[in-house]
Design an enzyme around this catalytic site. Structure first.
Site, PDB file in Angstrom:
ATOM      1  N   CYS A   2      -2.708 -16.449   8.957  1.00  0.00           N
ATOM      2  CA  CYS A   2      -1.549 -17.089   9.566  1.00  0.00           C
ATOM      3  C   CYS A   2      -0.364 -16.119   9.618  1.00  0.00           C
ATOM      4  CB  CYS A   2      -1.137 -18.298   8.750  1.00  0.00           C
ATOM      5  SG  CYS A   2      -2.455 -19.477   8.533  1.00  0.00           S
ATOM      6  N   ARG A  27      -3.271 -10.360  14.008  1.00  0.00           N
ATOM      7  CA  ARG A  27      -3.816 -10.853  12.751  1.00  0.00           C
ATOM      8  C   ARG A  27      -4.893 -11.915  12.968  1.00  0.00           C
ATOM      9  NH1 ARG A  27      -0.408 -10.549   8.267  1.00  0.00           N
ATOM     10  NH2 ARG A  27      -0.879 -12.673   7.693  1.00  0.00           N
ATOM     11  N   TRP A  74      -4.333 -19.615  11.330  1.00  0.00           N
ATOM     12  CA  TRP A  74      -5.761 -19.269  11.209  1.00  0.00           C
ATOM     13  C   TRP A  74      -6.321 -20.391  10.349  1.00  0.00           C
ATOM     14  CZ3 TRP A  74      -9.592 -15.708  12.317  1.00  0.00           C
ATOM     15  CH2 TRP A  74     -10.611 -15.543  11.392  1.00  0.00           C
ATOM     16  N   ASN A 100       2.022 -20.189   5.052  1.00  0.00           N
ATOM     17  CA  ASN A 100       0.839 -19.323   4.912  1.00  0.00           C
ATOM     18  C   ASN A 100       0.331 -19.491   3.491  1.00  0.00           C
ATOM     19  OD1 ASN A 100       1.394 -18.325   7.409  1.00  0.00           O
ATOM     20  ND2 ASN A 100       1.745 -16.206   6.761  1.00  0.00           N
ATOM     21  N   GLY A 101      -0.987 -19.511   3.313  1.00  0.00           N
ATOM     22  CA  GLY A 101      -1.552 -19.626   1.968  1.00  0.00           C
ATOM     23  C   GLY A 101      -2.391 -20.882   1.841  1.00  0.00           C
ATOM     24  N   GLU A 479     -26.544  -1.833   2.890  1.00  0.00           N
ATOM     25  CA  GLU A 479     -25.174  -2.043   3.381  1.00  0.00           C
ATOM     26  C   GLU A 479     -24.393  -0.723   3.405  1.00  0.00           C
ATOM     27  OE1 GLU A 479     -23.703  -4.050   5.060  1.00  0.00           O
ATOM     28  OE2 GLU A 479     -21.574  -3.817   4.677  1.00  0.00           O
ATOM     29  N   LYS A 483     -22.831   0.949   6.812  1.00  0.00           N
ATOM     30  CA  LYS A 483     -21.411   1.327   6.937  1.00  0.00           C
ATOM     31  C   LYS A 483     -21.297   2.765   7.415  1.00  0.00           C
ATOM     32  CE  LYS A 483     -19.885  -1.624   7.022  1.00  0.00           C
ATOM     33  NZ  LYS A 483     -20.324  -2.949   6.784  1.00  0.00           N
ATOM     34  N   GLU A 486     -22.525   3.291  11.135  1.00  0.00           N
ATOM     35  CA  GLU A 486     -21.819   2.632  12.239  1.00  0.00           C
ATOM     36  C   GLU A 486     -20.448   3.228  12.524  1.00  0.00           C
ATOM     37  OE1 GLU A 486     -20.825  -1.578  11.938  1.00  0.00           O
ATOM     38  OE2 GLU A 486     -20.516  -1.398   9.799  1.00  0.00           O
ATOM     39  N   HIS A 502     -43.885   7.623  -0.713  1.00  0.00           N
ATOM     40  CA  HIS A 502     -44.935   7.177   0.202  1.00  0.00           C
ATOM     41  C   HIS A 502     -44.654   7.630   1.631  1.00  0.00           C
ATOM     42  CE1 HIS A 502     -46.934   4.870  -2.918  1.00  0.00           C
ATOM     43  NE2 HIS A 502     -45.738   4.438  -3.291  1.00  0.00           N
ATOM     44  N   LYS A 601     -17.082  -6.513  17.588  1.00  0.00           N
ATOM     45  CA  LYS A 601     -16.857  -7.220  16.328  1.00  0.00           C
ATOM     46  C   LYS A 601     -17.734  -8.458  16.245  1.00  0.00           C
ATOM     47  CE  LYS A 601     -14.949  -8.132  12.378  1.00  0.00           C
ATOM     48  NZ  LYS A 601     -15.570  -7.420  11.243  1.00  0.00           N
TER      49      LYS A 601
HETATM   50  O1  M6R Z   1     -19.947 -12.216  12.455  1.00  0.00           O
HETATM   51  P1  M6R Z   1     -21.253 -11.954  11.787  1.00  0.00           P
HETATM   52  O2  M6R Z   1     -21.151 -11.859  10.300  1.00  0.00           O
HETATM   53  O3  M6R Z   1     -22.311 -12.954  12.178  1.00  0.00           O
HETATM   54  O4  M6R Z   1     -21.722 -10.547  12.324  1.00  0.00           O
HETATM   55  C1  M6R Z   1     -22.954 -10.026  11.961  1.00  0.00           C
HETATM   56  C2  M6R Z   1     -23.050  -8.557  12.277  1.00  0.00           C
HETATM   57  O5  M6R Z   1     -22.899  -8.335  13.650  1.00  0.00           O
HETATM   58  C3  M6R Z   1     -21.984  -7.740  11.522  1.00  0.00           C
HETATM   59  O6  M6R Z   1     -22.082  -7.931  10.144  1.00  0.00           O
HETATM   60  C4  M6R Z   1     -22.162  -6.235  11.825  1.00  0.00           C
HETATM   61  O7  M6R Z   1     -23.346  -5.777  11.265  1.00  0.00           O
HETATM   62  C5  M6R Z   1     -20.954  -5.451  11.285  1.00  0.00           C
HETATM   63  N1  M6R Z   1     -20.458  -4.544  12.285  1.00  0.00           N
HETATM   64  C6  M6R Z   1     -21.280  -4.601  10.115  1.00  0.00           C
HETATM   65  O8  M6R Z   1     -20.194  -3.859   9.666  1.00  0.00           O
END
Ligand code: M6R
Length: 606
Positions: A2, A27, A74, A100-101, A479, A483, A486, A502, A601
């Site tokens: 928010c 935001r 939000w 907000n909060g 993970e 990171k 990507e 293996h 995103k």
């Molecule tokens: O909005 P979501 O959590 O469903 O998105 C899933 C993936 O697209 C998302 O986690 C993607 O892998 C990110 N870019 C990873 O950093």
């Protein structure tokens, strides 16, 4: 997240409020509203959706007043809607408030106020505040706000206006930022600096429990005992873009630094003294009747689900299957009415995850969603929802959402475990104490940022990296690897440590980088053997491990230390060095960290 803006001066307030809200759009929000003091009353307009909807709605009305407050919402408590938007007003419309909060004890306060005859218009936690202020108002707005806040638990940044104080805004904060912009014959209040940068660069930064009384000529800051406080002026020297990022170079870095707060906010409403309270979830049903648990998600959210496979199976003894959402529906999953389907999605809009949810429902499974976005498609279609209160995540690379997804899965596991009788009361209490330490531990890990930056500087020119781990450390490796690839475009793979020999070990050569999350004491020696095998082929070993992991410490070339925690808490904290490593590699390589190539995103197509 928010956003708040307030203005009192000599110019019409509405354009200033709309401009301020526009500056807060980055935001993320789902509705917006304004309240303007004029002609002895308060004119309010609020609209679901984009700011443009609010702008259109205000066009045909007369907004002449020179003081007012505005808000972008939000959604947390209650769906995005006109009614749930801020400002909220007292029954007679004489007081308006933006917030907000999260007010954690809103249900109790609401019940109290309803007994007193107050009628609620929205589903929000915020509305209790405006009725409480009205309840205490006897002509002195500052006292009424203070008395109301005395009863509120949780976090708040609020601005309040009252119709008999035509040029005055009262504001207050606790655990949610609020700044006061100082102008000439006009003053401002906002949740974030970008909202006021167009008008002034001189601010007061309010501290927790401080309040302020703002008029065009004066700003009086008060402490919690209503004693005036003298504040130093903060001169903002950021440009507008840097201000949006709170002074951080990128949203991703800002969001990593928000992880302690995201963890606190996700925990706070659920974790009471000796209990975990999870809203609207049939915990007894899961504990005693669920045959299997399916977890379905994509990307980072899938990796959070992988953690739960390891921890839930070992603690709860319930079989857990984890699937990529894009695979789930094409493998004819044997899912039915005795099963629980957990879908995880930061955005709540990922097309594959939504399709998996629908398939699960069609097959009769109970569907629980873990998501960050109230009112998202996934939150609306699931049978029940557990929200991650991470706040909007703007960088494409998911960071704080992951921490809070793993945290929600841990909360669920502990609560179900208690229901099943897996833990006695003492052990359960110890687990809750551990959860409470997480925000502080996150802050401590962030203090190692300099070390990780140096490591990134040394390794960022490599073309490949390998992450190895066993059990939850493998899930974390996945993970960490995602990171890195990507945002830095360094090719990277996550491999279960035992599988190295293996096949993948053939890739190792002099100078290959192996990143090794190693946090499970029972597996330290096994992982150390895999590390030694790799070192013998010329690999360089960077371990993320604990001070007790002697065999790992003995063979690693570089070590980032993390605290020892239970397996369900460990990834929430131990992922942070890998997020920072990916971030600094990308920065060193000169890439656009927040908007990596080819990625969106939210992936709303299959
Ligand atoms: O909005 P979501 O959590 O469903 O998105 C899933 C993936 O697209 C998302 O986690 C993607 O892998 C990110 N870019 C990873 O950093």
């Amino acid at each position: 997240m928010c956003g708040i803006i307030g203005y009192t001066g000599t110019h019409p307030a509405l354009p200033v409020l709309l401009e301020g809200l526009k500056r807060l759009e980055y935001r993320g929000y789902d509705s917006a509203g304004v309240a303007v003091l004029q002609e002895g009353t308060i004119a309010v307009e609020k609209k679901k959706g984009r700011l443009e909807n609010l702008r259109q709605a205000t066009k045909d009305r007369r907004f002449t007043g020179c003081a007012g407050i505005g808000h972008t919402r939000w959604a947390t408590h209650g769906e995005p809607s006109d009614r749930n938007s801020h400002p909220h007003t007292s029954a007679d419309g004489s007081i308006a408030l933006v917030h907000n909060g999260i007010i954690e004890n809103h249900a109790r306060l609401r019940a109290f106020l309803e007994r007193q005859g107050y009628v609620f218009q929205s589903q929000t936690d915020t509305e209790v505040l405006v009725h409480l202020i009205a309840h205490h108002f006897k002509g002195d707005l500052v006292s009424a706000v203070r008395d109301a806040l005395y009863l509120a638990e949780g976090s708040y940044a609020i601005c309040v206006v009252e119709q008999s104080h035509p040029d005055t805004i009262v504001c207050a904060r606790k655990d949610s930022p609020l700044i006061i912009g100082l102008g000439e014959g006009e003053n401002f209040v906002a949740s974030d600096i970008p909202a006021i940068l167009k008008y002034t660069r001189r601010c007061y930064l309010l501290d927790d429990y401080e309040m302020a009384l703002i008029s065009p000529q004066h700003v009086t800051v008060l402490d919690r005992n209503a004693k005036p406080v003298s504040k130093a002026v903060f001169d903002v020297n950021w440009d507008e873009n840097a201000a949006e990022r709170g002074g951080y170079a990128h949203f991703m870095l800002k969001e990593i630094h928000e992880e302690d707060k995201a963890i606190s906010e996700t925990l706070a409403p659920r974790l009471k003294e000796h209990e975990i309270t999870l809203e609207n979830i049939d915990l007894a049903g899961v504990a005693h009747h669920a045959r299997r648990v399916f977890i379905v998600a994509c990307g980072t959210a899938y990796h959070a689900g992988m953690i739960a496979k390891y921890t839930w199976e070992s603690v709860l003894k319930i079989p857990v299957e984890v699937d990529y959402a894009s695979e789930f529906r094409y493998r004819s999953p044997l899912i039915g009415s005795d099963d629980l389907l957990i879908v995880i999605s930061q955005s709540g809009e990922t097309a594959d995850t939504l399709a998996a949810l629908r398939l699960g429902k069609k097959c009769g499974a109970q569907v629980l969603a873990i998501t960050n976005v109230v009112g998202s498609s996934i939150s609306r279609e699931a049978d029940s929802v557990l929200y991650t209160w991470a706040g909007p995540e703007i960088a494409v690379a998911s960071t704080k959402a992951y921490c809070t997804q793993v945290l929600c899965l841990a909360l669920l596991m502990l609560r179900i475990g208690y229901e099943k009788g897996v833990f006695d009361a003492t052990t359960y209490a110890q687990h809750l104490d551990e959860l409470k330490r997480l925000p502080q531990l996150a802050r401590e890990i962030l203090k190692n940022e300099g070390q990780i930056k140096d490591l990134a500087h040394r390794y960022c020119s490599l073309s490949d990296a390998y992450f190895i781990g066993r059990n939850i450390d493998y899930a974390m490796a996945l993970e960490g690897s995602l990171k890195l690839k990507e945002i830095s475009y360094i090719h990277s793979e996550a491999i279960t440590a035992g599988e190295l020999k293996h096949g993948p070990i053939a890739l190792l050569e002099q100078g290959s980088l192996l990143i090794v999350p190693a946090t499970q004491p029972a597996l330290f020696d096994k992982v150390a053997s895999n590390m030694i095998e790799s070192k013998a082929r010329g690999a360089h070993l960077l371990a993320i491990t604990t001070a007790e992991a002697h065999s790992i410490l003995d063979c690693a070339n570089d070590v980032v230390l993390v605290p020892s925690l239970s397996p369900w808490c460990m990834p929430i904290i131990a992922i942070i060095p890998m997020q920072l490593f990916a971030y600094y590699c990308a920065v060193e390589r000169g890439y656009d960290v927040d908007k990596p190539r080819n990625l969106a995103k939210s992936v709303t197509v299959e």
